[in-house]
Each structure stands twice: as C-alpha cells, then as structure tokens.
Write an enzyme that holds these catalytic residues in place. Structure first.
Site, mmCIF file in Angstrom:
data_model
loop_
_atom_site.group_PDB
_atom_site.id
_atom_site.type_symbol
_atom_site.label_atom_id
_atom_site.label_comp_id
_atom_site.label_asym_id
_atom_site.label_seq_id
_atom_site.Cartn_x
_atom_site.Cartn_y
_atom_site.Cartn_z
ATOM 1 N N CYS A 89 4.169 -3.300 -6.221
ATOM 2 C CA CYS A 89 3.164 -2.638 -5.381
ATOM 3 C C CYS A 89 1.734 -2.884 -5.854
ATOM 4 O O CYS A 89 0.792 -2.763 -5.074
ATOM 5 C CB CYS A 89 3.426 -1.136 -5.324
ATOM 6 S SG CYS A 89 4.964 -0.710 -4.483
ATOM 7 N N GLN A 157 13.593 3.770 -5.938
ATOM 8 C CA GLN A 157 12.321 4.467 -5.872
ATOM 9 C C GLN A 157 12.492 5.857 -5.267
ATOM 10 O O GLN A 157 11.755 6.788 -5.615
ATOM 11 C CB GLN A 157 11.326 3.650 -5.058
ATOM 12 C CG GLN A 157 11.749 3.343 -3.645
ATOM 13 C CD GLN A 157 10.727 2.495 -2.914
ATOM 14 O OE1 GLN A 157 9.535 2.596 -3.144
ATOM 15 N NE2 GLN A 157 11.200 1.651 -2.017
ATOM 16 N N ARG A 212 -0.997 9.978 12.115
ATOM 17 C CA ARG A 212 -0.386 10.683 13.236
ATOM 18 C C ARG A 212 -1.086 12.028 13.448
ATOM 19 O O ARG A 212 -0.991 12.929 12.611
ATOM 20 C CB ARG A 212 1.097 10.912 12.976
ATOM 21 C CG ARG A 212 1.922 9.636 12.864
ATOM 22 C CD ARG A 212 3.400 9.968 12.701
ATOM 23 N NE ARG A 212 4.238 8.788 12.716
ATOM 24 C CZ ARG A 212 4.639 8.135 11.624
ATOM 25 N NH1 ARG A 212 4.250 8.551 10.427
ATOM 26 N NH2 ARG A 212 5.415 7.077 11.736
ATOM 27 N N SER A 238 5.382 6.620 1.635
ATOM 28 C CA SER A 238 4.441 5.667 2.238
ATOM 29 C C SER A 238 5.106 4.959 3.406
ATOM 30 O O SER A 238 6.314 4.739 3.420
ATOM 31 C CB SER A 238 3.975 4.656 1.198
ATOM 32 O OG SER A 238 5.081 3.977 0.631
ATOM 33 N N HIS A 339 1.455 1.210 3.618
ATOM 34 C CA HIS A 339 1.440 0.542 2.312
ATOM 35 C C HIS A 339 1.993 -0.879 2.450
ATOM 36 O O HIS A 339 3.159 -1.129 2.167
ATOM 37 C CB HIS A 339 2.295 1.379 1.351
ATOM 38 C CG HIS A 339 2.455 0.828 -0.028
ATOM 39 N ND1 HIS A 339 1.579 -0.077 -0.613
ATOM 40 C CD2 HIS A 339 3.409 1.069 -0.976
ATOM 41 C CE1 HIS A 339 1.992 -0.362 -1.837
ATOM 42 N NE2 HIS A 339 3.103 0.312 -2.069
ATOM 43 N N CYS A 369 1.518 3.233 -8.801
ATOM 44 C CA CYS A 369 2.812 2.994 -9.429
ATOM 45 C C CYS A 369 3.366 1.675 -8.927
ATOM 46 O O CYS A 369 3.088 1.247 -7.804
ATOM 47 C CB CYS A 369 3.773 4.144 -9.148
ATOM 48 S SG CYS A 369 4.048 4.489 -7.400
ATOM 49 N N GLY A 371 6.883 -1.292 -9.273
ATOM 50 C CA GLY A 371 8.256 -1.535 -9.659
ATOM 51 C C GLY A 371 8.375 -1.943 -11.113
ATOM 52 O O GLY A 371 7.506 -2.602 -11.664
#
EC number: 2.3.1.9
Length: 384
Positions: A89, A157, A212, A238, A339, A369, A371
């Site tokens: 990420c 995750q 939204r 995300s 994301h 954060c 992986g």
C-alpha cells in the site's frame, strides 16, 4: 545535505471499482498524470533523471515496468528510464522516498515520483494467487521458512484489522462514527473545491466517485462483519478504487536552472517494520521513530494524513501517538475516497501539501500501513 523540493503534485479523480476509470489502461492512467505534471510545472521532460512509480499486482496490464511504460505512453523522451516500486500500500510513498533520496544524495536533480493502480482491471492480490494457474497454490508468505518463524496463523488484513480493534478496545460503534466522519469530511472538501488544484479530470470524471452522502450510522450498523464474530465491515474498510498520482521532485540546482517554484521541502523520510501477522500496526512505531529522528513532537505537526485502510488502524494510531482528530485526515480518507493501492502514497502527499497551503500550516506528516507489517513516514515543510 542537499534538499529535495516538491514542485507540484497531481492526481486523477479516484474512481470506484467498475466506475469511470475502470476501462482505462493503467499505462494511460499513469501517462495522464505525468503529462499534467509537466503541463503545470513547465519543466522540460528531457531533463528528468528517472521516473519512479508505485504499483502492486504488476501482472497483466500492470506488468512490464509500468513506470517506464506510462512515461513512453505520455510521449516523452526515450532516454529517461523508469522503475516500478512495490511496497504494497505504500508503494508510491516509497517511490517518493526513493526520488527524494536520489536528489538528496546528489545523484539526480529532477525525478518524477508517483503511482498507478486499476483495481477494477487487476483485482487486489492477483499477483499472490497467479501461481494457482501453474499448479502452485502456495501463498507468497507461506514458505517453509516463514511457517517455521510465524507458524500457520492466518495472514489477512481483515483479521489484522479486527485484531487491532480488540487489542485497543475500539468498538464497532466508535469505528462507524469515524467512518461517517470520513465521508462527511470528504463531501465537504469536494463541495468546497479543496481537491480542485490536485485533480486532473480523466475520461469524463472530474470528482472522486467514492464519498457517499447517503451514508448513515443506522445503515452501517446493519452490515454483516467481514469475519465471523468480527467488528470490521465493508463500511469500515478502504474502498477498492482506480487512479494515478504524480509528484515532481527537484534539487536546489534544478529549481535554479529550470526556474521552478518549489511548494515544499522534504523534512524527513523513513520506514519501519512491525509484526507481519498483526500487519497494520507499523504506522505507530514508524511515526514515533520518524518524530524522534526529526527531533520533533506530535504538537509540532500541523496536519496528518494517515491512510484509512481500516477505521481501527487510524483510531489505534491516534491513541498511541496522541494526535488530535481535528488534525488527522481533515478532508476524509480512503474509507470515503478510495484506496488505489499503488497510487495512494503520492495522492495523499498531494492532498497534504494542498491542505497545508490552504490552512497556512508549516509541517505535515504522512504515514500508512503496508503489507508485511511495514510503514513509511514522510514529513514535509511547506514553503512560502
């Protein structure tokens, strides 16, 4: 030590999965922001030393060094090389770090850092499961050596996000209030035009598609958890998304020679690791490390961008580093905005830079954060 300056930052709108950017080839998404970056800055593409792009799941349309491909698709000089970075990420944040380090080392003067991801076209974790097509169903992180060190604990995750909620005693209701605020902040930012100076419309899309207006606490409360007896739901995660982003990084010599106008300088950059099974806690350690190395306190940071992989990640981070909510993700985050994993790092940096300018803040800190239980931290100082 030589300074690394941020000249400008651009991004596409963030498209929802299956939305307005889903049909665009990743190389064309990357080329779109690269082209916009040079149109805005007036810099000479032939003077660029390197192009560094983050991208995850570099298979199919994202394979073959997408940084190089995007540059060539943009129609720019063939002598300029490109390299693709995968720190999960944090891939494009790491691309920015590599670009700044090249400038600070004196081995480069002008570098493009950015990232691209089309998650509609290449589903998340595709690179980890592609081996199944060739008779190898073993996940990447389940080698015998890995199993010897970490056992056979589930690497997920979603499990990690639930683990954080339990460890820090973060209730589902608290996370839902945070998620609602993310949408509300993003809608306010979009309505007030706070993203206008960073977004370059693409394929008829001019605004982020994720926020939204109809999100409510009651609607979120009715969602089923992603894991049995867990607290995390899709509303607290995300959004999968498509997009690209890019930043031009320059040395003092390049600023002088090409008459560029720097907007910020890189004050600090670093990365740290933590437990890869817990996976999402590394921003806590990385932020403490960065502040210590920079000789700064949390109170000296005017704004924070902490990627909203999950609501629990940001809430735990705020508790541990004592960062006030009114300074964190003030324009919403990935829960509302999406994301696009390879592009998010430099996307967030552009938002941080613009918000520092809008509010008159001096220092901004970005972390996320990643992986494998990792996190990057970048601290910038606004100029002017």
């Amino acid at each position: 030590m030589p300074e690394a300056y941020l000249i400008d930052a651009v991004r596409t709108p963030v498209g929802r999965r299956g939305g307005g950017l889903s049909t665009i080839h990743p190389a064309d998404l990357g080329a779109h922001v690269i082209t916009a970056l040079f149109e805005r800055t007036g810099a000479d593409p032939s003077e660029v030393d390197d192009v560094m792009f983050g991208c995850v799941d570099t298979i199919g349309a994202q394979a073959g060094d997408i940084a190089r491909t995007a540059w060539l698709v943009a129609g720019y000089p063939e002598q300029v090389p490109g390299v693709t970075v995968d720190r999960q990420c944090g891939s494009s944040q790491q691309a920015l770090h590599f670009a700044a380090q090249a400038v600070m080392s004196g081995t480069a003067d002008l570098v493009v850092a950015g990232g691209v991801q089309n998650m509609s076209r290449i589903p998340i974790a595709s690179a980890m499961t592609v081996g199944e097509q060739f008779g190898d169903p073993t996940p990447t992180a389940m080698s015998p050596g890995w199993a010897h060190r970490y056992g056979d604990e589930e690497l997920s995750q979603f499990r990690a996000a639930d683990h954080i909620a339990l460890r820090w005693e973060i209730s589902r209701a608290e996370m839902e209030e945070y998620a609602l605020a993310s949408h509300q902040r993003a809608i306010t930012a979009r309505t007030e035009g706070r993203f206008d100076c960073e977004i370059v419309p693409c394929n008829g899309v001019s605004d982020d598609e994720g926020p939204r207006a109809d999100t409510t606490l009651d609607r979120m409360a009715g969602l089923k958890p992603l894991r049995e007896n867990g607290r995390i739901t899709t509303a607290l995660s995300s959004q999968l998304a498509d997009g690209a982003s890019a930043i031009l990084v320059a040395s003092a010599e390049a600023v002088r020679r090409y008459k560029l106008q720097p907007r910020a300088r890189v004050h600090h950059l670093s990365a740290r690791g933590a437990d890869p099974v817990a996976m999402l806690t590394a921003p806590i350690r990385a932020t403490r490390h960065a502040l210590r190395r920079a000789g700064m306190t949390v109170d000296e940071i005017d704004l924070f961008e902490v990627n909203e992989a999950f609501a629990s990640v940001v809430l735990a981070w705020m508790r541990e580093v004592k960062a006030p909510w009114e300074k964190v993700n003030v324009n919403g985050g990935a829960i509302a905005l999406g994301h696009p994993i390879g592009a998010t790092g430099t996307k967030l940096m552009g938002t941080l830079l613009n918000e520092l300018e809008r509010t008159g803040g001096r220092f901004g800190l970005q972390t996320m954060c990643e992986g494998g239980g990792q996190a990057n931290v970048t601290i910038i100082e606004r100029l002017g």
